[in-house]
Design a protein around this motif. Structure first.
Motif, mmCIF file in Angstrom:
data_model
loop_
_atom_site.group_PDB
_atom_site.id
_atom_site.type_symbol
_atom_site.label_atom_id
_atom_site.label_comp_id
_atom_site.label_asym_id
_atom_site.label_seq_id
_atom_site.Cartn_x
_atom_site.Cartn_y
_atom_site.Cartn_z
ATOM 1 N N ALA A 219 -27.022 6.120 37.377
ATOM 2 C CA ALA A 219 -28.071 5.528 37.365
ATOM 3 C C ALA A 219 -28.776 6.676 36.403
ATOM 4 O O ALA A 219 -29.647 6.248 35.298
ATOM 5 C CB ALA A 219 -28.949 5.527 38.554
ATOM 6 N N ALA A 222 -27.509 6.256 32.572
ATOM 7 C CA ALA A 222 -27.746 5.101 32.091
ATOM 8 C C ALA A 222 -29.282 5.284 31.573
ATOM 9 O O ALA A 222 -29.481 5.043 30.451
ATOM 10 C CB ALA A 222 -27.991 3.833 33.006
ATOM 11 N N LYS A 223 -30.165 6.126 32.208
ATOM 12 C CA LYS A 223 -31.501 6.309 31.742
ATOM 13 C C LYS A 223 -31.237 7.612 30.361
ATOM 14 O O LYS A 223 -31.827 7.322 29.495
ATOM 15 C CB LYS A 223 -32.022 7.203 32.787
ATOM 16 N N VAL A 234 -25.448 1.733 28.552
ATOM 17 C CA VAL A 234 -26.508 1.406 29.694
ATOM 18 C C VAL A 234 -26.101 0.005 30.056
ATOM 19 O O VAL A 234 -26.169 -0.001 31.442
ATOM 20 C CB VAL A 234 -27.875 1.078 28.865
ATOM 21 N N THR A 238 -25.303 -0.057 34.095
ATOM 22 C CA THR A 238 -26.279 -0.857 35.032
ATOM 23 C C THR A 238 -25.778 -2.019 35.398
ATOM 24 O O THR A 238 -26.006 -2.353 36.650
ATOM 25 C CB THR A 238 -27.615 -1.314 34.258
ATOM 26 N N ASP A 239 -24.848 -2.455 34.906
ATOM 27 C CA ASP A 239 -24.103 -3.744 35.507
ATOM 28 C C ASP A 239 -23.316 -3.460 36.648
ATOM 29 O O ASP A 239 -23.137 -4.041 37.822
ATOM 30 C CB ASP A 239 -23.169 -4.397 34.741
ATOM 31 N N VAL A 349 -33.385 0.089 37.480
ATOM 32 C CA VAL A 349 -31.983 -0.452 36.888
ATOM 33 C C VAL A 349 -32.151 -1.738 36.075
ATOM 34 O O VAL A 349 -31.527 -1.755 35.143
ATOM 35 C CB VAL A 349 -30.762 -0.311 37.991
ATOM 36 N N TYR A 350 -32.704 -2.417 36.666
ATOM 37 C CA TYR A 350 -33.101 -3.813 36.255
ATOM 38 C C TYR A 350 -33.778 -3.716 34.856
ATOM 39 O O TYR A 350 -33.501 -4.264 33.879
ATOM 40 C CB TYR A 350 -33.786 -4.811 37.186
ATOM 41 N N MET A 352 -34.074 -0.984 32.885
ATOM 42 C CA MET A 352 -33.134 -0.328 32.102
ATOM 43 C C MET A 352 -32.157 -1.376 31.421
ATOM 44 O O MET A 352 -31.921 -1.168 30.183
ATOM 45 C CB MET A 352 -32.300 0.848 32.622
ATOM 46 N N ARG A 353 -31.588 -2.131 32.101
ATOM 47 C CA ARG A 353 -30.719 -3.297 31.570
ATOM 48 C C ARG A 353 -31.437 -4.039 30.702
ATOM 49 O O ARG A 353 -31.071 -4.320 29.505
ATOM 50 C CB ARG A 353 -30.131 -3.926 32.905
ATOM 51 N N THR A 369 -33.251 -11.011 33.317
ATOM 52 C CA THR A 369 -33.461 -9.898 34.137
ATOM 53 C C THR A 369 -34.730 -9.594 34.427
ATOM 54 O O THR A 369 -35.178 -9.098 35.680
ATOM 55 C CB THR A 369 -32.727 -8.836 33.231
#
Length: 458
Positions: A219, A222-223, A234, A238-239, A349-350, A352-353, A369
């Motif tokens: 996480a 991903a950030k 990312v 995130t997926d 997370v949503y 970021m995605r 999303t």
């Protein structure tokens, strides 16, 4: 001889860890040996490693409104356009006016406690890497946890201060003269830490998610990748989190920040009190003025039907004036402990995605999303009009979902390069150099290789 804060000696550092451990038996179910005062002894047992890691996390919650204990929510919320202090003067006013002095005590504590945590993490890393006693599983777990902490603290330091020293050893003599590394180098270095941590940490999700796991590491990674504009990575990261059914959005917004929330990926536990955020944001009574009040523009920006405004804000009416304040965390009392300091949760997370999908121009998936979060907030699905409006929807959803949370609004304005436009319009005293905090003057005195950020006096 003067010693920089990075020069904490091993014995005093471990002694403080053990002292703090006496107040915490829930975080790690072991009896801490109170006679271990140096690292060579401490790291000769699994209990010693557990004590060292527990001490790191306890210190991250030890100081009220430090960088990792409410300071990002309160002070960076004040510095941005989210909240304002009702008391005049003091350090809060410096943050609100974005006119910080290099001697500011809050800024100094941000720096000091972050590097203190990094130093302790480096001790664990160095000892775990050469350890011959632990099982492979335990060795990997402790090493992964410490790498996560080192990355997490460096990430926030470089977002707040810009170029900062990246400290990867416990050699305080070398650290004493360490110059600032470029922000890009720090980000690349901490990315490697997180990639390695992800290889080492367990994927199993246990209990209240108060220790770093594989999912906490990816996480944060991903950030980092989002901030670097590496959108494909990312999406992969995130997926993977979103595909894990252990993480689900809490449909009741009042449960999102509870200690057993299914939405939480990682939170920092305390066994002695609820969160510093709640203690500072919630007023003492229905007839008292909150210390921090939500900005009118933020309140007005919510759609009328948005349940987040209803669940996460309240107001006290004094002399005919309504003072709105944040209520994401709802327990101001010391006990019973019902909330931890949430570091990562699924809603981020949503978001970021969604931003990464926008970056690769997959606009239909962006809407899908975002609408997952809008549905939870009681709002109608967004419809696609054009890319500009879709980007505005992303910005708004981040603002409304993550307000006064982790300093996200401040960090977003910097990385999107919109901070001058946004704060320049709302704060007459705004100057561009204020996007980075000043390097603490005491640290520059102790390490002449540190150079002050532009716009500030040493």
């Amino acid at each position: 001889m003067k010693i920089n804060i990075l020069h904490i000696c091993i014995s005093s550092c471990i002694a403080l860890n053990l002292l703090l451990m006496s107040a915490c038996n829930k975080l790690v179910q072991v009896d801490t040996p109170d006679h271990l005062v140096d690292s060579e002894v401490l790291f000769q047992s699994k209990k010693g490693y557990e004590s060292a890691m527990a001490g790191i996390f306890i210190q991250m919650r030890a100081l009220n409104l430090s960088m990792t204990n409410g300071g990002m929510e309160v002070y960076m919320g004040v510095a941005a356009d989210e909240i304002y202090p009702t008391l005049v003067g003091g350090v809060e006013e410096e943050f609100f006016k974005n006119q910080l002095q290099s001697s500011n005590a809050v800024v100094s504590n941000f720096w000091i406690y972050a590097y203190r945590g990094i130093y302790r993490a480096n001790l664990v890393i160095e000892n775990a890497e050469r350890d011959q006693m632990l099982s492979l599983t335990d060795r990997q777990n402790f090493l992964g946890q410490a790498l996560f902490v080192r990355a997490f603290l460096h990430f926030h330091l470089c977002q707040l201060f810009g170029d900062v020293p990246y400290i990867s050893s416990s050699d305080y003599r070398a650290n004493a003269v360490k110059a600032r590394d470029s922000k890009s180098i720090v980000m690349e270095s901490l990315s490697k830490d997180l990639e390695r941590a992800a290889e080492l940490l367990p994927k199993e999700i246990k209990g209240e998610r108060v220790m770093p796991s594989y999912y906490a590491a990816i996480a944060l990674l991903a950030k980092v990748k989002l901030y670097q504009g590496q959108f494909e990575q990312v999406l992969d990261l995130t997926d993977e989190i979103l595909s894990n059914k252990n993480f689900t959005l809490e449909m009741d917004l009042n449960d999102v920040f509870k200690i057993k929330s299914a939405e939480v990926i990682f939170q920092i536990e305390s066994t002695v009190a609820n969160t510093a955020v709640a203690m500072n944001f919630l007023p003492f009574s229905p007839t008292s003025k909150p210390m921090y009040v939500l900005q009118h523009d933020l309140l007005q920006s919510f759609e009328v039907e948005d349940l987040r405004k209803k669940a996460w804000t309240e107001s006290n009416i004094l002399d005919g004036t309504a003072y709105y304040y944040p209520t994401k965390y709802k327990n101001k009392l010391m006990t019973p402990i019902e909330e931890c300091n949430v570091v990562f949760r699924l809603a981020e997370v949503y978001l970021m995605r969604a931003e990464a999908l926008f970056g690769v121009k997959d606009y239909d998936q962006v809407l899908s999303t975002l609408n997952s979060l809008r549905k939870r907030a009681g709002l109608k699905d967004k419809k696609y009009v054009d890319a500009a409006e879709l980007w505005e929807a992303i910005v708004n959803e981040r603002r409304h979902e993550l307000f006064v949370e982790g300093g996200n609004r401040w960090l977003d304005l910097i990385r999107w390069n919109t901070i001058d436009d946004v704060l320049g319009a709302s704060k007459p005293s705004w100057q561009s150099f204020a996007k980075y905090l000043p390097i603490p003057s005491n640290e520059i005195l102790l390490n002449t290789h540190l150079i002050q950020n532009p716009g500030y006096d040493n």
